[in-house]
Design an enzyme around this catalytic site. Structure first.
Site, PDB file in Angstrom:
ATOM      1  CB  THR A  80      -3.854   0.310  -2.906  1.00  0.00           C
ATOM      2  OG1 THR A  80      -4.590  -0.542  -2.041  1.00  0.00           O
ATOM      3  CG2 THR A  80      -3.132   1.360  -2.134  1.00  0.00           C
TER       4      THR A  80
ATOM      5  CG  HIS B  90      -2.155  -0.768   1.057  1.00  0.00           C
ATOM      6  ND1 HIS B  90      -3.406  -0.266   1.355  1.00  0.00           N
ATOM      7  CD2 HIS B  90      -2.372  -2.019   0.616  1.00  0.00           C
ATOM      8  CE1 HIS B  90      -4.319  -1.177   1.112  1.00  0.00           C
ATOM      9  NE2 HIS B  90      -3.715  -2.266   0.664  1.00  0.00           N
TER      10      HIS B  90
ATOM     11  CG  ASP C 263      -4.474   2.934   2.351  1.00  0.00           C
ATOM     12  OD1 ASP C 263      -3.512   2.396   1.789  1.00  0.00           O
ATOM     13  OD2 ASP C 263      -5.617   2.405   2.413  1.00  0.00           O
TER      14      ASP C 263
END
Ligand code: UDP
Length: 417
Positions: free
Chosen positions: A170, A20, A148
């Site tokens: 991602t 990630h 994220d």
């Protein structure tokens, strides 16, 4: 000075497990290169271990409570402990360590995703503290949060700061949809306990091996020697985390020996001794290369490579398409099964292993079909067409470039596209 203070300061919150953080840093590096040097600075927040793997230059220790890694300066403020220099693409990106949430003296019980659980519990507070320190350290208030998408709390942090929040996903669109519609799926499927194959978390930590992209084992010159037979080599890799069970490692090794297909196999070194058949390395010295980490992107773009045995991680899927290489899919967890279905049934650029696990006979058959059969030829045509489409999307007038520019606008001006 006043102008400096008004410069956008983008806080980048990375999920420090599996690939990630590396995927996020790739996008941030592009944004940093696209933003004129005077317009924005980026603070990249991840754990110490993750930052060390992404910013591989050894830090110079000084003192204090947070750690920063930058490419241009050695900072000596009281909040700075390390810094280092690197290529110019990093010039506007400064890395700050956040806590991994592991209490001092903690003994791991070996539970699955224990480290992820500890990190996620500490993350909201850890990121807040590190962001405050970075704002003080840089003298610039944070003007945008890129995080994220696993960090639901990033929305709250951005709202507290009254700045835009950009969630970074991602993986691919189908797994995003599965997450967005989890409640609907649970209701429809009458599931009370989670959805198989759609788990949020990745296992274990990101283990870098060598710095990404380097070819310290000489895979590329070796491929150059295979060039006279184009699309004849199999590349095998299961990403940065996954190691298949021993039975499948043995099956892969036996299939390679039985088929005689030249190969590059990226496999964590700790399983070489006990995970492979006796004498495999010696017997296949001429036939292929076993390496702990490979320059995957370059390998997949090399004309000698004709098949990619993959766990169907999203980056691997994109890199396989970018290289124009048909895939043999052995998905394990998370989004990988959805990605594998897309490669096999939807796009028609690969095969999924029969029965869900690799067997010697199955792999020999799949390699034969892809490297020598008509089906492989057809897949290669489709995947090369997709590669062209991807190239168009990335051209100056392409859709990806358009989206990228909109994102650049959001993070540098705070204005919606
Ligand atoms: N990778 C690499 N060399 C290796 C194995 C993996 O460079 O030997 C890179 C690969 O190019 C990809 C990433 O690691 O960019 C793996 O990401 P992916 O999303 O496919 O899988 P994950 O590691 O998240 O399971």
């Amino acid at each position: 000075q006043q102008q400096q203070e008004r410069r956008p300061h983008v806080a980048v919150l990375a999920f420090p497990f599996s690939s990630h953080a590396a995927s996020l840093l790739t996008v941030i590096r592009h944004l940093a290169s696209a933003a004129p040097a005077s317009t924005a600075v980026f603070s990249f927040f991840s754990t110490h271990k993750s930052n060390r793997s992404l910013f591989p230059i050894p830090p110079q220790p000084t003192t204090s409570t947070i750690t920063t890694t930058t490419t241009t300066t050695t900072t000596t403020t009281t909040t700075t402990t390390t810094s280092s220099s690197s290529s110019s693409a990093f010039n506007m990106i400064k890395a700050y360590d956040v806590t991994d949430g592991v209490p001092e003296g903690y003994v791991f019980h070996g539970k699955p995703q224990e480290d992820i659980g500890l990190f996620m519990r500490a993350a909201p507070e850890g990121f807040r503290k590190a962001m405050e320190a970075a704002a003080v350290d840089s003298g610039k208030r944070i003007t945008c949060v890129v995080a994220d998408a696993f960090f639901w709390f990033a929305e709250e942090i951005a709202a507290e700061l009254r700045v835009p929040w950009v969630a970074f996903w991602t993986s691919g669109p189908s797994s995003l949809a599965a997450h967005l519609y989890t409640d609907l799926l649970r209701n429809k499927l009458h599931i009370t306990d989670g959805i198989a194959g759609l788990g949020d978390e990745r296992l274990n930590d990101f283990i870098p091996g060598a710095p990404r992209g380097s070819d310290e084992y000489g895979c590329l010159p070796w491929l150059d020697n295979q060039k006279p037979a184009p699309a004849s080599v199999a590349y095998i890799s299961f990403g940065s985390v996954t190691v298949p069970p021993r039975s499948e490692l043995v099956a892969i090794a036996e299939a390679l020996e039985a088929s005689g297909v030249p190969f590059i196999w990226s496999l964590k070194e700790e399983v070489w001794d006990h995970g492979l058949p006796d004498g495999f390395l010696g017997r296949t010295r001429e036939q292929g290369m076993l390496v702990p980490w490979a320059p995957q992107v370059d390998i997949l773009s090399h004309g000698a490579v004709g098949a990619f045995v993959t766990h169907c991680g999203w980056s691997s899927l994109l890199e396989g398409i970018a290289g124009g290489v048909p895939m043999i899919c052995r998905p394990f967890f998370g989004d990988q099964r959805l990605n594998g279905r897309m490669i096999g049934d939807v796009l028609g650029i690969g095969l999924t292993v029969e029965g869900g696990a690799i067997t010697k006979e199955g792999l020999v058959r799949s390699l034969g079909m892809i490297l020598n059969g008509d089906e492989g030829k057809r897949m290669r045509e489709i995947v090369r067409h997709l590669r062209l489409q991807a190239g168009k999307a990335l051209s100056p007038t392409g859709s990806s470039t358009g989206n990228f520019n909109k994102l650049l606008q959001v993070i540098t001006t705070g204005a919606p596209p």
